[in-house]
Motif scaffolding. Sequence first.
Motif, PDB file in Angstrom:
ATOM      1  N   UNK A 144       0.821  -1.214   0.000  1.00 25.11           N
ATOM      2  CA  UNK A 144       0.000   0.000   0.000  1.00 25.11           C
ATOM      3  C   UNK A 144       0.853   1.262   0.000  1.00 25.11           C
ATOM      4  N   UNK A 145       2.058   1.195   0.525  1.00 23.08           N
ATOM      5  CA  UNK A 145       2.914   2.372   0.634  1.00 23.08           C
ATOM      6  C   UNK A 145       4.285   2.050   0.044  1.00 23.08           C
ATOM      7  N   UNK A 146       4.497   2.458  -1.196  1.00 19.34           N
ATOM      8  CA  UNK A 146       5.778   2.135  -1.852  1.00 19.34           C
ATOM      9  C   UNK A 146       6.944   2.835  -1.177  1.00 19.34           C
ATOM     10  N   UNK A 147       6.681   3.984  -0.563  1.00 20.51           N
ATOM     11  CA  UNK A 147       7.774   4.701   0.099  1.00 20.51           C
ATOM     12  C   UNK A 147       8.254   3.974   1.354  1.00 20.51           C
ATOM     13  N   UNK A 148       7.440   3.050   1.848  1.00 20.46           N
ATOM     14  CA  UNK A 148       7.845   2.250   3.011  1.00 20.46           C
ATOM     15  C   UNK A 148       8.551   0.971   2.590  1.00 20.46           C
ATOM     16  N   UNK A 149       8.093   0.347   1.499  1.00 20.14           N
ATOM     17  CA  UNK A 149       8.607  -0.982   1.170  1.00 20.14           C
ATOM     18  C   UNK A 149       9.736  -0.982   0.145  1.00 20.14           C
ATOM     19  N   UNK A 150       9.727  -0.043  -0.804  1.00 18.13           N
ATOM     20  CA  UNK A 150      10.799  -0.057  -1.808  1.00 18.13           C
ATOM     21  C   UNK A 150      12.174   0.131  -1.162  1.00 18.13           C
ATOM     22  N   UNK A 151      12.351   1.140  -0.299  1.00 12.90           N
ATOM     23  CA  UNK A 151      13.669   1.276   0.345  1.00 12.90           C
ATOM     24  C   UNK A 151      14.024   0.094   1.242  1.00 12.90           C
ATOM     25  N   UNK A 152      13.002  -0.544   1.825  1.00 13.84           N
ATOM     26  CA  UNK A 152      13.260  -1.695   2.690  1.00 13.84           C
ATOM     27  C   UNK A 152      13.891  -2.832   1.897  1.00 13.84           C
ATOM     28  N   UNK A 153      13.236  -3.287   0.852  1.00  8.51           N
ATOM     29  CA  UNK A 153      13.750  -4.432   0.096  1.00  8.51           C
ATOM     30  C   UNK A 153      15.037  -4.088  -0.645  1.00  8.51           C
ATOM     31  N   UNK A 154      15.108  -2.895  -1.188  1.00  9.10           N
ATOM     32  CA  UNK A 154      16.299  -2.529  -1.943  1.00  9.10           C
ATOM     33  C   UNK A 154      17.486  -2.278  -1.016  1.00  9.10           C
ATOM     34  N   UNK A 155      17.195  -1.897   0.228  1.00 12.15           N
ATOM     35  CA  UNK A 155      18.268  -1.727   1.193  1.00 12.15           C
ATOM     36  C   UNK A 155      18.720  -3.041   1.811  1.00 12.15           C
ATOM     37  N   UNK A 156      17.763  -3.877   2.212  1.00 15.00           N
ATOM     38  CA  UNK A 156      18.096  -5.143   2.876  1.00 15.00           C
ATOM     39  C   UNK A 156      18.747  -6.124   1.910  1.00 15.00           C
ATOM     40  N   UNK A 157      18.189  -6.266   0.717  1.00 20.14           N
ATOM     41  CA  UNK A 157      18.665  -7.275  -0.227  1.00 20.14           C
ATOM     42  C   UNK A 157      19.546  -6.704  -1.335  1.00 20.14           C
ATOM     43  N   UNK A 158      19.641  -5.393  -1.410  1.00 19.02           N
ATOM     44  CA  UNK A 158      20.446  -4.789  -2.465  1.00 19.02           C
ATOM     45  C   UNK A 158      19.828  -4.885  -3.839  1.00 19.02           C
ATOM     46  N   UNK A 159      18.506  -5.094  -3.902  1.00 19.64           N
ATOM     47  CA  UNK A 159      17.848  -5.205  -5.197  1.00 19.64           C
ATOM     48  C   UNK A 159      18.058  -3.945  -6.027  1.00 19.64           C
ATOM     49  N   UNK A 160      18.205  -4.146  -7.322  1.00 17.55           N
ATOM     50  CA  UNK A 160      18.120  -3.050  -8.263  1.00 17.55           C
ATOM     51  C   UNK A 160      16.673  -2.901  -8.682  1.00 17.55           C
ATOM     52  N   UNK A 161      16.101  -1.715  -8.517  1.00 17.65           N
ATOM     53  CA  UNK A 161      14.693  -1.501  -8.830  1.00 17.65           C
ATOM     54  C   UNK A 161      14.497  -0.693 -10.095  1.00 17.65           C
ATOM     55  N   UNK A 162      13.447  -1.047 -10.828  1.00 14.63           N
ATOM     56  CA  UNK A 162      13.114  -0.304 -12.045  1.00 14.63           C
ATOM     57  C   UNK A 162      11.602  -0.214 -12.162  1.00 14.63           C
ATOM     58  N   UNK A 163      11.077   1.006 -12.319  1.00 12.34           N
ATOM     59  CA  UNK A 163       9.648   1.200 -12.518  1.00 12.34           C
ATOM     60  C   UNK A 163       9.293   0.839 -13.954  1.00 12.34           C
ATOM     61  N   UNK A 164       8.291  -0.001 -14.120  1.00 13.47           N
ATOM     62  CA  UNK A 164       7.891  -0.427 -15.462  1.00 13.47           C
ATOM     63  C   UNK A 164       6.404  -0.218 -15.697  1.00 13.47           C
ATOM     64  N   UNK A 165       5.697   0.352 -14.716  1.00 14.26           N
ATOM     65  CA  UNK A 165       4.271   0.597 -14.875  1.00 14.26           C
ATOM     66  C   UNK A 165       4.010   1.854 -15.683  1.00 14.26           C
ATOM     67  N   UNK A 166       2.733   2.138 -15.885  1.00 13.27           N
ATOM     68  CA  UNK A 166       2.344   3.361 -16.568  1.00 13.27           C
ATOM     69  C   UNK A 166       1.585   4.249 -15.585  1.00 13.27           C
ATOM     70  N   UNK A 167       0.911   5.279 -16.094  1.00 14.02           N
ATOM     71  CA  UNK A 167       0.210   6.202 -15.214  1.00 14.02           C
ATOM     72  C   UNK A 167      -0.933   5.529 -14.469  1.00 14.02           C
ATOM     73  N   UNK A 168      -1.454   4.439 -15.025  1.00 13.94           N
ATOM     74  CA  UNK A 168      -2.573   3.748 -14.397  1.00 13.94           C
ATOM     75  C   UNK A 168      -2.117   2.634 -13.472  1.00 13.94           C
TER      76      UNK A 168
END
Length: 260
Positions: A144-168
């Motif tokens: 529900x809150x990307x600002x809470x979970x994206x930094x968590x997973x990318x920080x803990x696991x070192x994931x490289x993240x890429x947004x691939x969605x559209x405006x919808x």
Amino acid sequence: MEFAEGVPCWVDVMLPDVEGGKRFYGELFGWTFDEGAGEGYGNYVQASLGGEPVAALAPKRDGRMPTAWTVYLAAPDAAALAGRIGRAGGQMIMDPMPVGPFGTMGLAADPEGAVFGLWQAGTHQGFGRQREPGSFCWTELYARDKDAVDPFYEGVFGYGGQDVGDLEEDFRIWSPAGATTGPESAIGGRALMGDDFPVEMPPHFLNYFVVTDCDAAVATARRLGGRVRDEPVDTPYGRISVLVDNQGAAFAVLQEPDQA
């Protein structure tokens, strides 16, 4: 197979009726099952495809436990990873514990409460088959809150993240640490739960299995007592449907584009 840290390496489902689960998934995916690991290991039953391990079924020991699939992320050092999870705002539901010679497991929750497992391999590495019909291929976090979970997973696991969605659709894919970030290396993704999700539904992981014919798999699941949460739909990655088994555990099936 060997799995880098943070890569999905195993899935299991907690069910009130394991025998019923064996009938459902055995017919749906063609799985066969061992006799179970015995009371000392929670009567854990391993599913195989072509003689290789692909998943497991476990009996619920407490009716308050969810009937749900759990994805396990590879943890070369589960204790160290558990420490990073806590420092990043997550919590350990079950601290890493040895499971005989098979490995070490733990259960964690991210800052929003979505549950995932940790697996440090011993004699059991994890999947013997994946990304082929009847086996696991993908996991998605519904948050529900990307600002809470994206930094968590990318920080803990070192994931490289890429947004691939559209405006919808706000969708982000994750690649393992050290890999080139993009769809070719992605091992999972994060979707946002919008107004079409019930407010009482908690953040969670949804696990995908490959099928040769999505519509046929949906029909089989219905015949076996399951239900369809999301009807089949075509996407750039294949034809998908979200199903619920005959006991209430949700999962998804994917027919890859070259099988259409």
